[in-house]
Structures are given as C-alpha cells and as structure tokens.
Motif scaffolding. Structure first.
Motif, PDB file in Angstrom:
ATOM      1  N   ASP A  23     -62.336  22.844  52.547  1.00  0.00           N
ATOM      2  CA  ASP A  23     -60.690  22.300  52.015  1.00  0.00           C
ATOM      3  C   ASP A  23     -59.398  23.206  51.031  1.00  0.00           C
ATOM      4  O   ASP A  23     -58.408  23.496  51.586  1.00  0.00           O
ATOM      5  CB  ASP A  23     -60.768  20.973  52.040  1.00  0.00           C
ATOM      6  CG  ASP A  23     -59.077  20.128  51.960  1.00  0.00           C
ATOM      7  OD1 ASP A  23     -58.556  20.041  52.467  1.00  0.00           O
ATOM      8  OD2 ASP A  23     -59.106  19.240  50.544  1.00  0.00           O
ATOM      9  N   LYS A  27     -56.274  25.190  51.985  1.00  0.00           N
ATOM     10  CA  LYS A  27     -54.883  24.943  51.304  1.00  0.00           C
ATOM     11  C   LYS A  27     -54.203  25.734  49.851  1.00  0.00           C
ATOM     12  O   LYS A  27     -53.119  26.375  50.604  1.00  0.00           O
ATOM     13  CB  LYS A  27     -55.450  23.278  50.667  1.00  0.00           C
ATOM     14  CG  LYS A  27     -55.556  21.955  51.068  1.00  0.00           C
ATOM     15  CD  LYS A  27     -56.063  20.683  50.979  1.00  0.00           C
ATOM     16  CE  LYS A  27     -56.279  19.893  51.430  1.00  0.00           C
ATOM     17  NZ  LYS A  27     -56.679  18.201  51.312  1.00  0.00           N
ATOM     18  N   ARG A  31     -50.547  27.441  50.666  1.00  0.00           N
ATOM     19  CA  ARG A  31     -49.833  27.644  49.624  1.00  0.00           C
ATOM     20  C   ARG A  31     -49.201  28.019  49.244  1.00  0.00           C
ATOM     21  O   ARG A  31     -48.137  28.673  48.642  1.00  0.00           O
ATOM     22  CB  ARG A  31     -50.082  26.620  48.188  1.00  0.00           C
ATOM     23  CG  ARG A  31     -50.336  25.475  48.646  1.00  0.00           C
ATOM     24  CD  ARG A  31     -50.832  24.222  47.128  1.00  0.00           C
ATOM     25  NE  ARG A  31     -51.631  23.131  46.785  1.00  0.00           N
ATOM     26  CZ  ARG A  31     -52.862  22.865  47.533  1.00  0.00           C
ATOM     27  NH1 ARG A  31     -53.770  24.185  47.009  1.00  0.00           N
ATOM     28  NH2 ARG A  31     -53.540  21.759  48.002  1.00  0.00           N
ATOM     29  N   LYS A  51     -47.004  24.571  56.677  1.00  0.00           N
ATOM     30  CA  LYS A  51     -47.222  23.807  55.907  1.00  0.00           C
ATOM     31  C   LYS A  51     -46.592  23.038  55.435  1.00  0.00           C
ATOM     32  O   LYS A  51     -45.111  23.252  55.382  1.00  0.00           O
ATOM     33  CB  LYS A  51     -47.218  24.904  54.644  1.00  0.00           C
ATOM     34  CG  LYS A  51     -46.851  24.326  53.480  1.00  0.00           C
ATOM     35  CD  LYS A  51     -46.560  25.176  52.005  1.00  0.00           C
ATOM     36  CE  LYS A  51     -46.273  25.990  51.620  1.00  0.00           C
ATOM     37  NZ  LYS A  51     -46.080  26.676  50.160  1.00  0.00           N
ATOM     38  N   ASN A 113     -59.269  15.759  49.366  1.00  0.00           N
ATOM     39  CA  ASN A 113     -57.546  15.085  50.012  1.00  0.00           C
ATOM     40  C   ASN A 113     -57.722  14.357  48.654  1.00  0.00           C
ATOM     41  O   ASN A 113     -55.661  14.758  47.421  1.00  0.00           O
ATOM     42  CB  ASN A 113     -56.783  14.433  50.794  1.00  0.00           C
ATOM     43  CG  ASN A 113     -57.178  14.795  52.194  1.00  0.00           C
ATOM     44  OD1 ASN A 113     -56.471  15.714  52.253  1.00  0.00           O
ATOM     45  ND2 ASN A 113     -57.384  14.332  53.505  1.00  0.00           N
ATOM     46  N   ASP A 116     -56.036  16.823  45.881  1.00  0.00           N
ATOM     47  CA  ASP A 116     -54.728  17.876  45.384  1.00  0.00           C
ATOM     48  C   ASP A 116     -53.391  16.086  45.592  1.00  0.00           C
ATOM     49  O   ASP A 116     -52.932  16.946  44.409  1.00  0.00           O
ATOM     50  CB  ASP A 116     -54.380  17.791  46.956  1.00  0.00           C
ATOM     51  CG  ASP A 116     -54.964  18.798  47.904  1.00  0.00           C
ATOM     52  OD1 ASP A 116     -55.323  19.354  47.362  1.00  0.00           O
ATOM     53  OD2 ASP A 116     -54.683  19.054  48.660  1.00  0.00           O
ATOM     54  N   THR A 124     -51.711  18.966  50.906  1.00  0.00           N
ATOM     55  CA  THR A 124     -51.108  20.042  51.804  1.00  0.00           C
ATOM     56  C   THR A 124     -51.202  19.851  53.149  1.00  0.00           C
ATOM     57  O   THR A 124     -52.581  19.803  53.183  1.00  0.00           O
ATOM     58  CB  THR A 124     -51.256  20.976  50.930  1.00  0.00           C
ATOM     59  OG1 THR A 124     -50.270  21.311  49.693  1.00  0.00           O
ATOM     60  CG2 THR A 124     -50.512  22.478  52.386  1.00  0.00           C
ATOM     61  N   ASP A 125     -50.899  19.324  54.143  1.00  0.00           N
ATOM     62  CA  ASP A 125     -51.190  19.267  55.649  1.00  0.00           C
ATOM     63  C   ASP A 125     -50.545  20.757  56.133  1.00  0.00           C
ATOM     64  O   ASP A 125     -49.683  21.345  56.084  1.00  0.00           O
ATOM     65  CB  ASP A 125     -50.402  18.513  56.245  1.00  0.00           C
ATOM     66  CG  ASP A 125     -50.878  16.978  55.576  1.00  0.00           C
ATOM     67  OD1 ASP A 125     -52.802  17.604  55.371  1.00  0.00           O
ATOM     68  OD2 ASP A 125     -50.820  16.108  55.240  1.00  0.00           O
ATOM     69  N   ASN A 140     -55.056  18.680  57.704  1.00  0.00           N
ATOM     70  CA  ASN A 140     -56.134  19.987  56.652  1.00  0.00           C
ATOM     71  C   ASN A 140     -57.691  19.326  57.330  1.00  0.00           C
ATOM     72  O   ASN A 140     -57.534  18.946  57.505  1.00  0.00           O
ATOM     73  CB  ASN A 140     -55.633  19.747  55.343  1.00  0.00           C
ATOM     74  CG  ASN A 140     -56.396  18.199  54.789  1.00  0.00           C
ATOM     75  OD1 ASN A 140     -56.597  17.879  54.679  1.00  0.00           O
ATOM     76  ND2 ASN A 140     -55.034  17.966  53.886  1.00  0.00           N
TER      77      ASN A 140
END
Length: 168
Positions: A23, A27, A31, A51, A113, A116, A124-125, A140
């Motif tokens: 994950d 991400k 990003r 994003k 998650n 984050d 962030t998805d 995500n």
C-alpha cells in the motif's frame, strides 16, 4: 510448542507488513509521479489511475465532519479496533488459517490507510475501475487488502457453515 507459536506470530506480522508495504509503496509512487486528477489508462476502458486525496472514509463519507469528530470516527476508533484485532489474531491460536489471513489483510489495509490519515490528514486514492455497467469509486491498495480480507472471511465462513450442515 512455543517455537510454533512464535513462527505463527511472525507469519502474522509478515502478512500485515506486506499489506502495509504494498500500500505505502504504491501510494508513494503515485504521490511522486502522478498529478492530481490526471487520468492514466492502465487497461483500456477498464482500469484508470487518477490521484485524489480523500479526507473522509469510503467514497469521502465524513469529509465534511468537524475535525474533532472526524479524528475520533476516522482515526481513533479505527486505531483501537485495529489494536484489538491484532491482539486477538496474535493470542487466539485456535483460529483457522483462512480466518487469520483474512483478518491480517483487513488489519494491514486498515493500518495503511490510518497511517496516511495520521501523517498527511487524508488518504491517497488512485485506482478506478469501469465495468461498463458498474464503476467503482477511486480507491487504493489498502482498500484492496481490506476487501480481500473481508472476502476471505465471508467465503471461509460460508464454506465452514456448509460443511457443518452436510455433516450434521
């Protein structure tokens, strides 16, 4: 017996860590390499990378809540639940392997998650699927881990229930 429990717990921690790692790596790449609302087609008309930052929960539910309420509902309660889940999966050695694996996937995705949310204030998805008749929200890899874990729990519970019915 102690060695067996130690190996079991090490495997639990490794499964959770792999879920968190996949994950967080995905991400980080998104990003750094993808602009907000940029659409990158990965599989034509099926899988798109886009994003966004999600300050709420699933499909941005709760993003308009006051900060304190959002913190309690989306950070504090999940942190407590994940801690309890981790404690249970590490201490209840009689649980069947598919149940343990399913719970580990849910915990790993939840931690991804939550990490984050605590570090960035949002999640962030970046993945969107289009099945023509059905489209997903943007999600995500932590969400994928959670869904795989829940799916594993449901399928194993269904199979176990049917086996009990057949042998009754």
């Amino acid at each position: 017996m102690r060695l067996k429990k130690g190996i079991r717990n090490l495997m639990i921690v490794l499964i959770i860590a792999c879920n968190i790692g996949c994950d967080q790596i995905s991400k980080t790449i998104v990003r750094e390499e993808v602009d907000y609302n940029e659409n990158i087609t990965l599989i034509t008309r099926f899988l798109t990378l886009t994003k966004i930052e999600n300050s709420g929960a699933f499909l941005s539910v709760g993003d308009s809540l006051p900060f304190v309420v959002r913190f309690i509902v989306l950070s504090l309660i999940p942190l407590i639940a994940l801690g309890i889940g981790l404690y249970i999966v590490l201490t209840r050695t009689s649980m069947k392997r598919p149940i343990v694996i399913g719970i580990c996937f849910v915990i790993g995705g939840g931690i991804g998650n939550l990490y984050d949310r605590m570090l960035y204030g949002s999640v962030t998805d970046f993945l969107h699927m289009d099945f023509v008749l059905f489209k997903t929200g943007i999600f995500n890899m932590a969400d994928v881990s959670i869904m795989i874990g829940i799916g594993t729990l449901i399928v194993f519970s269904y199979i176990a229930k049917n086996k009990r019915i057949q042998y009754s």
